[in-house]
Design a protein around this motif. Structure first.
Motif, PDB file in Angstrom:
ATOM      1  N   GLY A  36       0.819  -1.214   0.000  1.00  0.00           N
ATOM      2  CA  GLY A  36       0.000   0.000   0.000  1.00  0.00           C
ATOM      3  C   GLY A  36       0.853   1.265   0.000  1.00  0.00           C
ATOM      4  O   GLY A  36       0.587   2.211  -0.752  1.00  0.00           O
ATOM      5  N   VAL A  37       1.888   1.282   0.821  1.00  0.00           N
ATOM      6  CA  VAL A  37       2.787   2.442   0.861  1.00  0.00           C
ATOM      7  C   VAL A  37       3.480   2.603  -0.478  1.00  0.00           C
ATOM      8  O   VAL A  37       3.594   3.715  -1.012  1.00  0.00           O
ATOM      9  N   LEU A  38       3.932   1.516  -1.046  1.00  0.00           N
ATOM     10  CA  LEU A  38       4.603   1.564  -2.346  1.00  0.00           C
ATOM     11  C   LEU A  38       3.656   2.044  -3.442  1.00  0.00           C
ATOM     12  O   LEU A  38       4.047   2.846  -4.301  1.00  0.00           O
ATOM     13  N   LEU A  39       2.433   1.623  -3.388  1.00  0.00           N
ATOM     14  CA  LEU A  39       1.436   2.055  -4.372  1.00  0.00           C
ATOM     15  C   LEU A  39       1.146   3.549  -4.249  1.00  0.00           C
ATOM     16  O   LEU A  39       1.068   4.252  -5.262  1.00  0.00           O
ATOM     17  N   ARG A  44       1.926   9.025  -6.425  1.00  0.00           N
ATOM     18  CA  ARG A  44       2.372  10.415  -6.256  1.00  0.00           C
ATOM     19  C   ARG A  44       3.436  10.769  -7.281  1.00  0.00           C
ATOM     20  O   ARG A  44       3.428  11.859  -7.849  1.00  0.00           O
ATOM     21  N   ARG A  45       4.373   9.859  -7.510  1.00  0.00           N
ATOM     22  CA  ARG A  45       5.420  10.119  -8.509  1.00  0.00           C
ATOM     23  C   ARG A  45       4.834  10.266  -9.912  1.00  0.00           C
ATOM     24  O   ARG A  45       5.242  11.136 -10.662  1.00  0.00           O
ATOM     25  N   VAL A  46       3.899   9.421 -10.255  1.00  0.00           N
ATOM     26  CA  VAL A  46       3.272   9.498 -11.578  1.00  0.00           C
ATOM     27  C   VAL A  46       2.503  10.814 -11.713  1.00  0.00           C
ATOM     28  O   VAL A  46       2.567  11.475 -12.757  1.00  0.00           O
ATOM     29  N   ARG A  47       1.817  11.224 -10.670  1.00  0.00           N
ATOM     30  CA  ARG A  47       1.068  12.481 -10.709  1.00  0.00           C
ATOM     31  C   ARG A  47       2.008  13.669 -10.906  1.00  0.00           C
ATOM     32  O   ARG A  47       1.737  14.557 -11.720  1.00  0.00           O
ATOM     33  N   ARG A  48       3.113  13.692 -10.165  1.00  0.00           N
ATOM     34  CA  ARG A  48       4.094  14.772 -10.327  1.00  0.00           C
ATOM     35  C   ARG A  48       4.680  14.751 -11.728  1.00  0.00           C
ATOM     36  O   ARG A  48       4.858  15.796 -12.345  1.00  0.00           O
ATOM     37  N   TRP A  49       4.987  13.584 -12.248  1.00  0.00           N
ATOM     38  CA  TRP A  49       5.561  13.461 -13.585  1.00  0.00           C
ATOM     39  C   TRP A  49       4.586  13.996 -14.635  1.00  0.00           C
ATOM     40  O   TRP A  49       4.986  14.713 -15.545  1.00  0.00           O
ATOM     41  N   ARG A  50       3.305  13.661 -14.481  1.00  0.00           N
ATOM     42  CA  ARG A  50       2.313  14.131 -15.449  1.00  0.00           C
ATOM     43  C   ARG A  50       2.139  15.644 -15.388  1.00  0.00           C
ATOM     44  O   ARG A  50       1.993  16.298 -16.418  1.00  0.00           O
ATOM     45  N   ARG A  51       2.151  16.225 -14.167  1.00  0.00           N
ATOM     46  CA  ARG A  51       2.046  17.682 -14.047  1.00  0.00           C
ATOM     47  C   ARG A  51       3.249  18.364 -14.675  1.00  0.00           C
ATOM     48  O   ARG A  51       3.110  19.369 -15.371  1.00  0.00           O
TER      49      ARG A  51
END
Length: 158
Positions: A36-39, A44-51
């Motif tokens: 769960g923590v890893l997910l 969060r990383r994917v969201r930052r990358w997309r922004r």
């Protein structure tokens, strides 16, 4: 042989208890928590990358428009002004102080991008940008502005 007068012993066969999948062992709980923590971290990383990718696409279009305007006959003063305005908007978006002037402005840019400023941006950021026709190497200045913008986006939590 069995003795007919002796009662049989009350022995039962070996009994194996039913195995249940619930509740899981503590190791499975830890593995579930770690997953769960890893997910959450990956999301969060994917969201930052997309922004960042979205912001870079917008900035790339603006840089292309500035480049095209300069090719179509704008003077160097307009190029310096447009690049300065674009840098100030990105700094404001990244949480920096875009109202600074001179050395304080260059120091703010250096702080936000966590690397030294490209030397080719000096004509755009320095006092020579306010001359009627500043001497600029257009390709080098545009490349330096692109490098600076990439660093600003990469080093800030946009």
């Amino acid at each position: 042989m069995l003795n007919p007068g002796v009662p049989p012993l009350p022995l039962r066969d070996i009994h194996v208890p039913e195995a249940s999948w619930w509740p899981p062992a503590p190791g499975w709980w830890l593995l579930l928590l770690l997953a769960g923590v890893l997910l959450l971290w990956a999301a969060r990383r994917v969201r930052r990358w997309r922004r960042r990718r979205h912001l870079w696409r917008q900035l790339s279009r603006e840089l292309q428009a500035i480049r095209q305007t300069h090719v179509d006959g704008a003077d160097n003063g307009q190029l310096a002004s447009a690049l300065s305005q674009l840098l100030r908007r990105v700094v404001r978006h990244c949480g920096g102080n875009a109202q600074l002037q001179g050395a304080a402005w260059r120091a703010e840019l250096t702080r936000l991008q966590a690397e030294p400023l490209p030397a080719a941006l000096e004509p755009v950021l320095g006092p020579q940008a306010f001359q009627p026709q500043p001497a600029l190497d257009v390709a080098v200045v545009l490349g330096a502005a692109e490098t600076c913008l990439r660093r600003l986006i990469r080093h800030r939590d946009v």
